[in-house]
Structures are given as C-alpha cells and as structure tokens.
Scaffold this motif. Structure first.
Motif, PDB file in Angstrom:
ATOM      1  N   ASN A 160       0.831  -1.210   0.000  1.00 28.00           N
ATOM      2  CA  ASN A 160       0.000   0.000   0.000  1.00 28.00           C
ATOM      3  C   ASN A 160       0.862   1.255   0.000  1.00 28.00           C
ATOM      4  O   ASN A 160       0.608   2.190  -0.766  1.00 28.00           O
ATOM      5  N   ARG A 163       2.168   1.640  -3.450  1.00 26.26           N
ATOM      6  CA  ARG A 163       1.114   1.843  -4.434  1.00 26.26           C
ATOM      7  C   ARG A 163       0.528   3.254  -4.373  1.00 26.26           C
ATOM      8  O   ARG A 163       0.170   3.831  -5.391  1.00 26.26           O
ATOM      9  N   TYR A 164       0.397   3.787  -3.166  1.00 24.50           N
ATOM     10  CA  TYR A 164      -0.239   5.100  -3.031  1.00 24.50           C
ATOM     11  C   TYR A 164       0.780   6.225  -2.867  1.00 24.50           C
ATOM     12  O   TYR A 164       0.504   7.246  -2.256  1.00 24.50           O
ATOM     13  N   ASP A 188       4.479   6.374   4.801  1.00 24.93           N
ATOM     14  CA  ASP A 188       4.836   6.867   3.467  1.00 24.93           C
ATOM     15  C   ASP A 188       4.569   8.358   3.378  1.00 24.93           C
ATOM     16  O   ASP A 188       4.006   8.960   4.300  1.00 24.93           O
ATOM     17  N   GLY A 192      -2.003  10.041   0.877  1.00 22.54           N
ATOM     18  CA  GLY A 192      -2.758  10.174   2.114  1.00 22.54           C
ATOM     19  C   GLY A 192      -4.212   9.745   1.964  1.00 22.54           C
ATOM     20  O   GLY A 192      -4.667   9.417   0.872  1.00 22.54           O
ATOM     21  N   ILE A 193      -4.916   9.740   3.099  1.00 23.87           N
ATOM     22  CA  ILE A 193      -6.325   9.317   3.118  1.00 23.87           C
ATOM     23  C   ILE A 193      -7.125  10.410   3.815  1.00 23.87           C
ATOM     24  O   ILE A 193      -6.739  10.873   4.898  1.00 23.87           O
ATOM     25  N   VAL A 201     -11.364   2.188   6.005  1.00 29.34           N
ATOM     26  CA  VAL A 201     -10.306   1.483   5.258  1.00 29.34           C
ATOM     27  C   VAL A 201     -10.172   0.014   5.637  1.00 29.34           C
ATOM     28  O   VAL A 201      -9.619  -0.766   4.875  1.00 29.34           O
ATOM     29  N   PHE A 206     -13.413  -1.942   0.517  1.00 26.48           N
ATOM     30  CA  PHE A 206     -13.450  -0.480   0.509  1.00 26.48           C
ATOM     31  C   PHE A 206     -12.205   0.077  -0.177  1.00 26.48           C
ATOM     32  O   PHE A 206     -11.086  -0.301   0.136  1.00 26.48           O
ATOM     33  N   ARG A 207     -12.423   0.972  -1.129  1.00 21.26           N
ATOM     34  CA  ARG A 207     -11.329   1.724  -1.738  1.00 21.26           C
ATOM     35  C   ARG A 207     -11.716   3.180  -1.706  1.00 21.26           C
ATOM     36  O   ARG A 207     -12.849   3.523  -2.008  1.00 21.26           O
ATOM     37  N   VAL A 208     -10.772   4.044  -1.352  1.00 21.68           N
ATOM     38  CA  VAL A 208     -11.081   5.465  -1.260  1.00 21.68           C
ATOM     39  C   VAL A 208     -11.643   5.946  -2.596  1.00 21.68           C
ATOM     40  O   VAL A 208     -12.638   6.658  -2.647  1.00 21.68           O
ATOM     41  N   GLY A 218      -5.475  -2.434  -6.595  1.00 22.23           N
ATOM     42  CA  GLY A 218      -6.059  -2.722  -5.295  1.00 22.23           C
ATOM     43  C   GLY A 218      -7.402  -3.418  -5.393  1.00 22.23           C
ATOM     44  O   GLY A 218      -8.141  -3.244  -6.342  1.00 22.23           O
ATOM     45  N   SER A 219      -7.708  -4.219  -4.378  1.00 22.59           N
ATOM     46  CA  SER A 219      -8.988  -4.913  -4.329  1.00 22.59           C
ATOM     47  C   SER A 219      -9.810  -4.414  -3.159  1.00 22.59           C
ATOM     48  O   SER A 219     -10.974  -4.757  -3.015  1.00 22.59           O
ATOM     49  N   GLY A 220      -9.174  -3.614  -2.283  1.00 18.86           N
ATOM     50  CA  GLY A 220      -9.886  -3.173  -1.091  1.00 18.86           C
ATOM     51  C   GLY A 220      -9.938  -4.239  -0.008  1.00 18.86           C
ATOM     52  O   GLY A 220     -10.669  -4.110   0.958  1.00 18.86           O
ATOM     53  N   GLY A 222      -6.858  -5.708   1.336  1.00 26.90           N
ATOM     54  CA  GLY A 222      -5.603  -5.781   2.091  1.00 26.90           C
ATOM     55  C   GLY A 222      -5.738  -5.429   3.563  1.00 26.90           C
ATOM     56  O   GLY A 222      -5.388  -6.225   4.434  1.00 26.90           O
ATOM     57  N   LEU A 223      -6.268  -4.249   3.841  1.00 23.62           N
ATOM     58  CA  LEU A 223      -6.331  -3.810   5.238  1.00 23.62           C
ATOM     59  C   LEU A 223      -7.348  -4.591   6.063  1.00 23.62           C
ATOM     60  O   LEU A 223      -7.172  -4.739   7.272  1.00 23.62           O
ATOM     61  N   THR A 247       0.803   8.648   4.967  1.00 25.60           N
ATOM     62  CA  THR A 247       0.041   7.718   5.800  1.00 25.60           C
ATOM     63  C   THR A 247       0.998   6.921   6.666  1.00 25.60           C
ATOM     64  O   THR A 247       2.101   6.592   6.236  1.00 25.60           O
TER      65      THR A 247
HETATM   66  P1  ADP Z   1      -6.350  -1.950  -1.641  1.00 23.34           P
HETATM   67  O1  ADP Z   1      -6.060  -3.349  -2.057  1.00 23.34           O
HETATM   68  O2  ADP Z   1      -7.379  -1.264  -2.494  1.00 23.34           O
HETATM   69  O3  ADP Z   1      -5.138  -1.126  -1.420  1.00 23.34           O
HETATM   70  P2  ADP Z   1      -6.701  -1.929   1.249  1.00 23.34           P
HETATM   71  O4  ADP Z   1      -7.751  -2.614   2.071  1.00 23.34           O
HETATM   72  O5  ADP Z   1      -5.302  -2.328   1.487  1.00 23.34           O
HETATM   73  O6  ADP Z   1      -7.134  -2.133  -0.264  1.00 23.34           O
HETATM   74  O7  ADP Z   1      -6.841  -0.366   1.453  1.00 23.34           O
HETATM   75  C1  ADP Z   1      -8.137   0.230   1.376  1.00 23.34           C
HETATM   76  C2  ADP Z   1      -8.028   1.622   0.777  1.00 23.34           C
HETATM   77  O8  ADP Z   1      -7.351   2.490   1.681  1.00 23.34           O
HETATM   78  C3  ADP Z   1      -7.196   1.676  -0.504  1.00 23.34           C
HETATM   79  O9  ADP Z   1      -7.967   1.402  -1.638  1.00 23.34           O
HETATM   80  C4  ADP Z   1      -6.691   3.104  -0.497  1.00 23.34           C
HETATM   81  O10 ADP Z   1      -7.656   3.956  -1.024  1.00 23.34           O
HETATM   82  C5  ADP Z   1      -6.519   3.407   0.989  1.00 23.34           C
HETATM   83  N1  ADP Z   1      -5.123   3.216   1.422  1.00 23.34           N
HETATM   84  C6  ADP Z   1      -4.581   2.142   2.022  1.00 23.34           C
HETATM   85  N2  ADP Z   1      -3.281   2.331   2.315  1.00 23.34           N
HETATM   86  C7  ADP Z   1      -2.972   3.566   1.875  1.00 23.34           C
HETATM   87  C8  ADP Z   1      -1.773   4.374   1.869  1.00 23.34           C
HETATM   88  N3  ADP Z   1      -0.619   3.930   2.392  1.00 23.34           N
HETATM   89  N4  ADP Z   1      -1.848   5.617   1.321  1.00 23.34           N
HETATM   90  C9  ADP Z   1      -3.013   6.079   0.815  1.00 23.34           C
HETATM   91  N5  ADP Z   1      -4.168   5.381   0.778  1.00 23.34           N
HETATM   92  C10 ADP Z   1      -4.150   4.146   1.297  1.00 23.34           C
END
Ligand code: ADP
Length: 256
Positions: A160, A163-164, A188, A192-193, A201, A206-208, A218-220, A222-223, A247
């Motif tokens: 993450n 990626r972000y 990182d 940001g979020i 999250v 969920f994806r922002v 992303g699949s939403g 991971g977290l 973040t």
């Molecule tokens: P994804 O596989 O889409 O990254 P996650 O469950 O890991 O799914 O994260 C959910 C959402 O939170 C992400 O789609 C992204 O929008 C936001 N996010 C997660 N980590 C970060 C990060 N380090 N910086 C910015 N946004 C993040």
C-alpha cells in the motif's frame, strides 16, 4: 430476509422474556445473513470486471490477432494483467475465509520481527529501486505471531505504501519497543487518506477511490485482512493519515 418474529405483550413474565430473546436472535441472524449476502455480492463484482476484460481481449485476439502482432501483444499483456489480479483476489478471499474459520490458532513460536523486516526491506529495495526505503529497527524484541502471518501483514502495508506514493518515493519501516508493546509501523509520504475515509479502510472491498484503486491494482481487501490477522494475535492496527502528506499504519503487539 429471515422472517418470523413473535408478537407478544410485554408482561415481564417468562413468555415475554423468551419471546423477546427469540426476536433478538432472529434480528442477529438476519444481520448476519445480510452481511454474508453483501460479501458475496461485493466479491462477485470484483471478479466480474477482470473476467469481462479477459473475455474482451480473447475475442479481439480471435478476430484480429492472427494477422496483427500489435493486437496480439496488447491483448495478451492485458489478459495476463487481469489474470494476476484474479489470482491475488482469490488468494485474498481465501485468506479472509481462513481467518474467519480458524480465528484462534495462535500457538506459534515467538519471533523477532526485525528478522522478517530485514528480509522484506532487502527485497523491496531490489524491486523498487526508485524508492528510498528507510529502516529504524529494534533488534531482539519477541512477539507471539506466526512468521508467515507477520510477513503477510508487512507485505500488505508495504505494498500500500508503495502503491499510493506515485510522486514521493519514500517509505519508512520501524520497529519500536514501547512499554509492554512492540510497535511496527510503515509510513509513506504519498497521497494520504481523507479523514472521513479513515474509519472505512478496514472494511472489505473499501477503496477510497474505486476507479483509481483498481488501476493501482487494489482490491480493497488488504487492510481488512491485516486487521483480522493482527487481532488474531491480540494486536491492534491503527491508521494515521493526512491528505497530500502521507500515511502511517501501525501494528501494536504485546511484547513477550
Ligand atoms: P487496496 O487493495 O485497495 O489497497 P486496502 O484494504 O489495502 O485495499 O486499502 C483500502 C483503501 O485504503 C485503498 O484502496 C486506499 O484507497 C486506501 N489506502 C490504504 N493504504 C494507503 C496508503 N498507504 N496511502 C493512501 N491510501 C491508502
């Protein structure tokens, strides 16, 4: 939905208490069914897009590919990309369901998270040479987390962070000894979020930003997997973030 509730007059007697208990149980059952249905709907939706894209490219290849090397190249590359996405998605779904089925198998050997972090940092520096990957690691701390799971957790956070962070190529990983706890964090300086999105999250799928998240791969999930894994070992996961600044995700585990 789940039908059937008992109509009763609340006289405070045994029958009204039982009726009320029955109705509460039915409510809970109904909520649980709805969550399951939502989960299946969301999961199917996530599968549908890559499958449609692969189908489209295979049809293109079938129609034009034999004589057109450009079509071959593009369609094959696109199909492979979507298949990689599907593979990750099915791995992640399996992880989630295993966590749900076996929530409390925590009879693991104590490990030193520094060892796992060192190995990951070496790999990430090789994979992402454009990134500055800083490390501030305390050695010799032990936590009760399965090594494979800790590896998986850190990969979710590192992926993450990378990626972000399309612009500011910086990631910092730290392991700190804080009283009775060990804090592992991945920080990182990426996009940001938004404050309003932070509470969501950890929700599955969920994806922002739906569209962008997908492009970033992303699949939403991971977290939500990270939260389950962390809590399975008595830990806690926290997200701090500022739009445009970056973040920081922190895992806190009891120190052995
Ligand atoms: P994804 O596989 O889409 O990254 P996650 O469950 O890991 O799914 O994260 C959910 C959402 O939170 C992400 O789609 C992204 O929008 C936001 N996010 C997660 N980590 C970060 C990060 N380090 N910086 C910015 N946004 C993040």
């Amino acid at each position: 939905g789940v039908s059937g509730r008992i109509g009763y007059r609340n006289n405070g007697d045994e029958i009204s208490r039982l009726s009320s208990l029955f109705n509460e149980m039915m409510d809970e059952l109904e909520r649980s069914f709805n969550r399951q249905r939502q989960f299946i709907e969301d999961a199917s939706h996530e599968f549908r897009t890559p499958i449609a894209i692969i189908e489209g490219h295979l049809k293109l290849l079938n129609r034009w590919g034999k004589n057109d090397p450009a079509v071959q190249e593009e369609s094959i590359a696109a199909a492979i990309e979507e298949i990689v996405r599907l593979r990750k998605l099915s791995d992640q779904l399996l992880d989630l369901s295993e966590e749900t089925q076996y929530p409390n198998q925590t009879d693991s050997e104590p490990i030193d998270p520094e060892r796992i972090a060192i190995e990951l940092i070496r790999n990430y520096r090789m994979l992402y040479p454009q990134f500055t990957i800083e490390a501030k690691l305390t050695k010799g701390l032990h936590i009760n987390v399965d090594g494979h799971h800790l590896h998986q957790l850190l990969i979710i956070l590192l992926d993450n962070a990378i990626r972000y962070s399309a612009k500011n190529h910086y990631v910092k990983i730290s392991i700190l000894d804080v009283g009775e706890h060990v804090q592992l964090s991945v920080e990182d300086k990426g996009i940001g979020i938004d404050k309003k999105d932070i509470p969501f999250v950890f929700d599955r799928f969920f994806r922002v930003d739906k569209g962008r998240g997908r492009n970033e791969g992303g699949s939403g999930l991971g977290l939500s997997i990270a939260k389950r894994l962390t809590e399975k070992y008595g830990g806690e996961i926290r997200v701090e973030s500022n739009v445009g600044l970056g973040t920081k995700v922190t895992l806190v585990f009891p120190l052995l």
